[in-house]
Design a protein around this motif. Structure first.
Motif, PDB file in Angstrom:
ATOM      1  N   ARG A   6     -17.707 107.362  54.751  1.00  0.00           N
ATOM      2  CA  ARG A   6     -18.654 107.519  53.625  1.00  0.00           C
ATOM      3  C   ARG A   6     -19.343 108.549  54.151  1.00  0.00           C
ATOM      4  NH1 ARG A   6     -23.755 105.431  53.275  1.00  0.00           N
ATOM      5  NH2 ARG A   6     -23.321 104.427  55.422  1.00  0.00           N
ATOM      6  N   LYS A   7     -19.842 109.332  53.075  1.00  0.00           N
ATOM      7  CA  LYS A   7     -20.874 110.331  52.784  1.00  0.00           C
ATOM      8  C   LYS A   7     -22.141 109.690  52.857  1.00  0.00           C
ATOM      9  CE  LYS A   7     -17.774 114.057  51.931  1.00  0.00           C
ATOM     10  NZ  LYS A   7     -16.647 113.299  52.407  1.00  0.00           N
ATOM     11  N   VAL A   8     -23.117 110.407  53.842  1.00  0.00           N
ATOM     12  CA  VAL A   8     -24.377 109.932  54.040  1.00  0.00           C
ATOM     13  C   VAL A   8     -25.322 110.442  52.770  1.00  0.00           C
ATOM     14  CG1 VAL A   8     -26.493 110.041  55.132  1.00  0.00           C
ATOM     15  CG2 VAL A   8     -24.381 109.729  56.549  1.00  0.00           C
ATOM     16  N   VAL A   9     -24.909 111.926  52.261  1.00  0.00           N
ATOM     17  CA  VAL A   9     -25.427 112.055  51.156  1.00  0.00           C
ATOM     18  C   VAL A   9     -24.406 112.608  50.169  1.00  0.00           C
ATOM     19  CG1 VAL A   9     -26.856 114.010  50.005  1.00  0.00           C
ATOM     20  CG2 VAL A   9     -27.440 113.252  52.422  1.00  0.00           C
ATOM     21  N   PRO A  10     -24.140 111.706  49.345  1.00  0.00           N
ATOM     22  CA  PRO A  10     -23.016 111.618  48.390  1.00  0.00           C
ATOM     23  C   PRO A  10     -22.936 113.021  47.400  1.00  0.00           C
ATOM     24  CG  PRO A  10     -23.994 109.461  48.070  1.00  0.00           C
ATOM     25  CD  PRO A  10     -24.784 110.243  48.710  1.00  0.00           C
ATOM     26  N   GLU A  11     -24.346 113.291  47.222  1.00  0.00           N
ATOM     27  CA  GLU A  11     -24.230 114.737  46.282  1.00  0.00           C
ATOM     28  C   GLU A  11     -23.837 115.865  47.013  1.00  0.00           C
ATOM     29  OE1 GLU A  11     -27.137 112.702  47.079  1.00  0.00           O
ATOM     30  OE2 GLU A  11     -27.126 111.417  45.351  1.00  0.00           O
ATOM     31  N   SER A  12     -23.444 115.689  48.245  1.00  0.00           N
ATOM     32  CA  SER A  12     -22.995 116.805  49.183  1.00  0.00           C
ATOM     33  C   SER A  12     -21.295 117.082  49.110  1.00  0.00           C
ATOM     34  CB  SER A  12     -23.196 116.776  50.490  1.00  0.00           C
ATOM     35  OG  SER A  12     -22.325 115.605  51.212  1.00  0.00           O
ATOM     36  N   LYS A  13     -21.074 116.170  48.382  1.00  0.00           N
ATOM     37  CA  LYS A  13     -19.375 116.269  48.141  1.00  0.00           C
ATOM     38  C   LYS A  13     -18.892 117.538  47.574  1.00  0.00           C
ATOM     39  CE  LYS A  13     -15.618 113.383  46.356  1.00  0.00           C
ATOM     40  NZ  LYS A  13     -14.929 112.466  45.642  1.00  0.00           N
ATOM     41  N   GLU A  14     -19.520 117.909  46.543  1.00  0.00           N
ATOM     42  CA  GLU A  14     -18.875 119.280  45.889  1.00  0.00           C
ATOM     43  C   GLU A  14     -19.273 120.554  46.628  1.00  0.00           C
ATOM     44  OE1 GLU A  14     -16.872 119.699  43.159  1.00  0.00           O
ATOM     45  OE2 GLU A  14     -16.624 117.453  43.106  1.00  0.00           O
ATOM     46  N   MET A  15     -20.439 120.493  47.352  1.00  0.00           N
ATOM     47  CA  MET A  15     -20.917 121.417  48.079  1.00  0.00           C
ATOM     48  C   MET A  15     -19.735 121.600  49.400  1.00  0.00           C
ATOM     49  SD  MET A  15     -22.535 122.662  51.387  1.00  0.00           S
ATOM     50  CE  MET A  15     -23.078 121.111  51.886  1.00  0.00           C
ATOM     51  N   LEU A  16     -19.518 120.492  49.835  1.00  0.00           N
ATOM     52  CA  LEU A  16     -18.406 120.659  51.075  1.00  0.00           C
ATOM     53  C   LEU A  16     -16.985 121.027  50.543  1.00  0.00           C
ATOM     54  CD1 LEU A  16     -19.594 117.313  52.954  1.00  0.00           C
ATOM     55  CD2 LEU A  16     -19.917 119.660  53.614  1.00  0.00           C
ATOM     56  N   LYS A  17     -16.537 120.608  49.241  1.00  0.00           N
ATOM     57  CA  LYS A  17     -15.326 120.927  48.811  1.00  0.00           C
ATOM     58  C   LYS A  17     -15.433 122.354  48.533  1.00  0.00           C
ATOM     59  CE  LYS A  17     -13.117 118.280  46.019  1.00  0.00           C
ATOM     60  NZ  LYS A  17     -12.678 117.416  44.891  1.00  0.00           N
ATOM     61  N   GLN A  18     -16.525 122.888  48.027  1.00  0.00           N
ATOM     62  CA  GLN A  18     -16.529 124.388  47.835  1.00  0.00           C
ATOM     63  C   GLN A  18     -16.432 125.336  49.019  1.00  0.00           C
ATOM     64  OE1 GLN A  18     -19.999 125.580  45.818  1.00  0.00           O
ATOM     65  NE2 GLN A  18     -19.748 127.498  46.128  1.00  0.00           N
ATOM     66  N   LEU A  19     -17.169 124.791  50.131  1.00  0.00           N
ATOM     67  CA  LEU A  19     -17.232 125.444  51.429  1.00  0.00           C
ATOM     68  C   LEU A  19     -15.937 125.473  52.060  1.00  0.00           C
ATOM     69  CD1 LEU A  19     -19.033 126.744  53.581  1.00  0.00           C
ATOM     70  CD2 LEU A  19     -19.515 124.337  54.617  1.00  0.00           C
ATOM     71  N   GLN A  20     -15.079 124.108  51.790  1.00  0.00           N
ATOM     72  CA  GLN A  20     -13.658 124.036  52.638  1.00  0.00           C
ATOM     73  C   GLN A  20     -12.802 125.168  51.758  1.00  0.00           C
ATOM     74  OE1 GLN A  20     -11.919 120.283  51.181  1.00  0.00           O
ATOM     75  NE2 GLN A  20      -9.942 120.820  51.956  1.00  0.00           N
ATOM     76  N   PHE A  21     -12.836 125.346  50.637  1.00  0.00           N
ATOM     77  CA  PHE A  21     -11.968 126.483  49.827  1.00  0.00           C
ATOM     78  C   PHE A  21     -12.281 127.733  50.192  1.00  0.00           C
ATOM     79  CE2 PHE A  21     -10.870 122.661  47.381  1.00  0.00           C
ATOM     80  CZ  PHE A  21      -9.583 122.845  47.276  1.00  0.00           C
ATOM     81  N   GLU A  22     -13.731 127.948  50.454  1.00  0.00           N
ATOM     82  CA  GLU A  22     -14.202 129.368  50.736  1.00  0.00           C
ATOM     83  C   GLU A  22     -13.535 129.790  52.235  1.00  0.00           C
ATOM     84  OE1 GLU A  22     -18.347 129.425  50.100  1.00  0.00           O
ATOM     85  OE2 GLU A  22     -18.323 129.518  48.016  1.00  0.00           O
ATOM     86  N   ILE A  23     -13.721 128.832  53.031  1.00  0.00           N
ATOM     87  CA  ILE A  23     -13.238 128.862  54.516  1.00  0.00           C
ATOM     88  C   ILE A  23     -11.753 129.238  54.627  1.00  0.00           C
ATOM     89  CG2 ILE A  23     -13.177 128.081  56.826  1.00  0.00           C
ATOM     90  CD1 ILE A  23     -15.914 126.562  56.281  1.00  0.00           C
ATOM     91  N   ALA A  24     -11.088 128.193  53.704  1.00  0.00           N
ATOM     92  CA  ALA A  24      -9.543 128.294  53.890  1.00  0.00           C
ATOM     93  C   ALA A  24      -9.116 129.616  53.214  1.00  0.00           C
ATOM     94  CB  ALA A  24      -8.952 127.422  52.947  1.00  0.00           C
ATOM     95  N   ALA A  25      -9.894 130.368  52.143  1.00  0.00           N
ATOM     96  CA  ALA A  25      -9.813 131.717  51.743  1.00  0.00           C
ATOM     97  C   ALA A  25      -9.819 132.609  52.611  1.00  0.00           C
ATOM     98  CB  ALA A  25     -10.449 131.916  50.424  1.00  0.00           C
ATOM     99  N   GLU A  26     -10.977 132.311  53.225  1.00  0.00           N
ATOM    100  CA  GLU A  26     -11.406 133.586  54.218  1.00  0.00           C
ATOM    101  C   GLU A  26     -10.217 133.693  55.539  1.00  0.00           C
ATOM    102  OE1 GLU A  26     -15.273 132.672  55.998  1.00  0.00           O
ATOM    103  OE2 GLU A  26     -16.243 132.755  54.113  1.00  0.00           O
ATOM    104  N   PHE A  27      -9.690 132.555  55.849  1.00  0.00           N
ATOM    105  CA  PHE A  27      -8.588 132.351  56.916  1.00  0.00           C
ATOM    106  C   PHE A  27      -7.437 132.767  56.359  1.00  0.00           C
ATOM    107  CE2 PHE A  27     -10.918 129.106  59.603  1.00  0.00           C
ATOM    108  CZ  PHE A  27     -11.768 129.831  59.900  1.00  0.00           C
ATOM    109  N   GLY A  28      -7.320 132.990  55.239  1.00  0.00           N
ATOM    110  CA  GLY A  28      -5.651 133.341  54.419  1.00  0.00           C
ATOM    111  C   GLY A  28      -5.105 132.381  54.129  1.00  0.00           C
ATOM    112  N   LEU A  29      -5.793 131.076  54.163  1.00  0.00           N
ATOM    113  CA  LEU A  29      -4.794 129.702  54.074  1.00  0.00           C
ATOM    114  C   LEU A  29      -4.715 129.397  52.449  1.00  0.00           C
ATOM    115  CD1 LEU A  29      -6.101 127.999  56.722  1.00  0.00           C
ATOM    116  CD2 LEU A  29      -4.088 129.299  56.820  1.00  0.00           C
ATOM    117  N   TYR A  30      -5.496 129.854  51.704  1.00  0.00           N
ATOM    118  CA  TYR A  30      -5.792 129.650  50.194  1.00  0.00           C
ATOM    119  C   TYR A  30      -6.052 130.934  49.405  1.00  0.00           C
ATOM    120  CZ  TYR A  30      -7.561 127.299  45.966  1.00  0.00           C
ATOM    121  OH  TYR A  30      -7.685 126.767  44.615  1.00  0.00           O
ATOM    122  N   GLY A  31      -5.029 131.305  48.758  1.00  0.00           N
ATOM    123  CA  GLY A  31      -5.360 132.580  47.775  1.00  0.00           C
ATOM    124  C   GLY A  31      -4.095 132.945  47.112  1.00  0.00           C
ATOM    125  N   PRO A  32      -3.910 134.190  46.894  1.00  0.00           N
ATOM    126  CA  PRO A  32      -2.730 134.462  45.948  1.00  0.00           C
ATOM    127  C   PRO A  32      -1.520 134.213  46.618  1.00  0.00           C
ATOM    128  CG  PRO A  32      -4.293 136.327  46.124  1.00  0.00           C
ATOM    129  CD  PRO A  32      -4.722 135.261  46.941  1.00  0.00           C
TER     130      PRO A  32
END
Length: 89
Positions: A6-32
């Protein structure tokens, strides 16, 4: 005692999801060619291509547990770094 994701701050869900995809893209795991947006640097601004059959979330089933873990570890590092900076500034 049962664990809870359970998220302590439910409003953080979208920010964490965005961070997840940004990091995956930086690592070359999510992209073209991998179900992601064409420009990985701005993947979140461009939208998330490669949607699942439901059309709601991108399909990232090609990622290994190790790759997913590296993204989660990087998220943790960055969140700790941000918390430390806010304490000392």
């Amino acid at each position: 005692m049962a664990r809870s994701n359970r998220k302590v701050v439910p409003e953080s869900k979208e920010m964490l999801k965005q961070l997840q995809f940004e990091i995956a893209a930086e690592f070359g795991l999510y992209g073209p060619g991998m179900g992601g947006a064409m420009d990985t640097e701005f993947a979140t601004e461009l939208g998330m291509g490669g949607m699942s059959a439901s059309g709601r979330t991108p399909y990232l089933g090609h990622l290994t547990s190790r790759e997913n873990g590296s993204v989660g570890g990087e998220i943790t590092k960055r969140l700790i770094r941000q918390a430390e900076q806010s304490l000392y500034s």
